[in-house]
Design a protein around this motif. Structure first.
Motif, PDB file in Angstrom:
ATOM      1  N   ARG A  62      -6.772  -5.495   0.713  1.00 10.74           N
ATOM      2  CA  ARG A  62      -6.770  -4.631  -0.470  1.00 10.74           C
ATOM      3  C   ARG A  62      -8.142  -3.986  -0.640  1.00 10.74           C
ATOM      4  N   ASP A  63      -8.174  -2.667  -0.675  1.00 11.86           N
ATOM      5  CA  ASP A  63      -9.420  -1.875  -0.800  1.00 11.86           C
ATOM      6  C   ASP A  63     -10.372  -2.115   0.362  1.00 11.86           C
ATOM      7  N   LYS A  64      -9.862  -2.672   1.480  1.00 13.04           N
ATOM      8  CA  LYS A  64     -10.736  -2.956   2.625  1.00 13.04           C
ATOM      9  C   LYS A  64     -10.169  -2.418   3.934  1.00 13.04           C
ATOM     10  N   CYS A  66      -6.727   3.796   4.993  1.00 15.64           N
ATOM     11  CA  CYS A  66      -5.336   4.176   4.781  1.00 15.64           C
ATOM     12  C   CYS A  66      -4.932   5.312   5.718  1.00 15.64           C
ATOM     13  N   CYS A 121       0.861  -1.187   0.000  1.00 13.49           N
ATOM     14  CA  CYS A 121       0.000   0.000   0.000  1.00 13.49           C
ATOM     15  C   CYS A 121       0.897   1.237   0.000  1.00 13.49           C
TER      16      CYS A 121
END
Length: 263
Positions: free
Chosen positions: A135-137, A140, A123
Motif C-alpha cells: 500500500r502506497d509502496k 501503479c 488497488c
C-alpha cells in the motif's frame, strides 16, 4: 429429534476427502458451456480441446459427490445435508474445504482470493488485490494484473500461482521471475527496468571498466544513452563493457546514438 451434534457430523462428513488437484470439495460442477460434469472449472479448462473456458459466475448446477444428487448451486446438499464446501461463495459458485487458504471474496475484483482479507487491499488503478505491504509502496500500472505473464503467458488475474509485483509495477509469476533471474536476466521483459537491486553488480562493472582501458582512438569517444531505470538521456564516454547513467548510476542503459568511429 436429531441433535445438533449429529447434524453437524453429517454436514462435515467427508471433509478434505474429495476433490481434485485444484480444490478439496464435496461436489462437482456441470459446465454451462458444454453440459459436461467436471470436478472444477480448472479441470474443465485443462481438458477441453478447443480451449474454451468456463465463466465461474455462469455455473448454475452442482452434483454432490456423497449422494450423487444434482441440484442448484448452494453450500449444503439438498438431499443428504452434507456441506459441499467449507468455504462457499455464491457469487463465484466456488467451493473449497481447505479453509487454511483463508479465502475471501473481493467485490472489486469480482472473484475470490486467498490469504485473508485483512492482509490485502484492492488497488483501483492496478485493478487487483495486493498485499497491504505494498500500500502506497508500489508503482501503479493501470490494470497491471489483467495481462498475461510475460514469461509463461498465463493470464495473471485469476491464476492459481503466486504472483509478484515488480519495482516497475508490472507483474509476473513468482516462479517465472526466479527462473528469469537464474538465467541472468535482471530486467522487466515489458519495460526493461531492473527487477532487483543491482548496486553490487554496478560496482563490479565500475571496477572492470577502471581496469580495462579502451584503445587510444576510442578513449574520448562519446555516445548518447537512454537509461532503462530512470529514463534519463545523457552523453557518456563509450566503453565496450558498459555505459553508466550519470543520473542514477545504473548500467541498465542502451545506446541511442552510435559513437563516432575514427577514420
Amino acid at each position: 429429534m436429531e441433535s445438533s451434534g449429529e447434524n453437524n457430523g453429517r454436514v462435515e462428513f467427508g471433509r478434505m476427502g474429495y476433490g481434485c488437484k485444484h480444490y478439496r470439495r464435496r461436489c462437482k460442477i456441470r459446465a454451462p458451456c458444454c453440459n459436461e460434469i467436471f470436478p472444477c472449472r480448472h479441470c474443465h479448462n485443462e481438458s477441453t480441446n478447443d480451449r474454451h473456458e468456463i465463466c465461474r459466475h455462469d455455473v448454475q448446477r452442482v452434483i454432490c459427490v456423497i449422494c450423487d444428487t444434482e441440484q442448484p448451486v448452494a453450500q449444503v446438499c439438498s438431499n443428504c445435508g452434507v456441506n459441499m464446501g467449507q468455504y462457499f461463495c455464491g457469487v463465484c459458485k466456488f467451493y473449497d474445504d481447505d479453509i487454511e487458504k483463508r479465502q475471501y471474496h473481493c467485490n472489486d475484483c469480482g472473484i475470490c482470493r486467498v490469504g485473508g482479507k485483512e492482509n490485502f487491499f484492492h488497488c483501483q488503478k492496478c485493478g487487483s488485490c495486493y498485499s497491504i505491504d505494498l500500500r502506497d509502496k508500489h508503482a501503479c500500472v493501470e490494470n497491471s494484473m489483467r495481462h498475461h505473464c510475460s514469461i509463461c503467458y498465463e493470464y495473471l488475474f485469476d491464476s492459481l500461482k503466486e504472483t509478484t509485483v515488480l519495482n516497475c509495477g508490472h507483474t509476473m509469476h513468482s516462479h517465472c521471475l526466479h527462473e528469469m533471474i537464474k538465467h541472468d536476466k535482471y530486467s522487466c521483459p515489458i519495460c526493461s527496468k531492473s527487477v532487483i537491486d543491482m548496486s553490487r553488480t554496478w560496482r563490479k562493472l565500475d571496477e572492470e571498466i577502471e581496469a580495462t582501458l579502451m584503445p587510444e582512438n576510442y578513449r574520448h569517444k562519446k555516445v548518447w544513452i537512454l537509461c532503462n531505470d530512470c529514463n534519463d538521456t545523457t552523453e557518456v564516454f563509450f566503453h565496450v563493457i558498459g555505459r553508466k547513467c550519470g543520473h542514477c548510476q545504473s548500467y541498465n542503459t542502451r545506446v541511442v546514438a552510435p559513437p563516432v568511429l575514427p577514420r
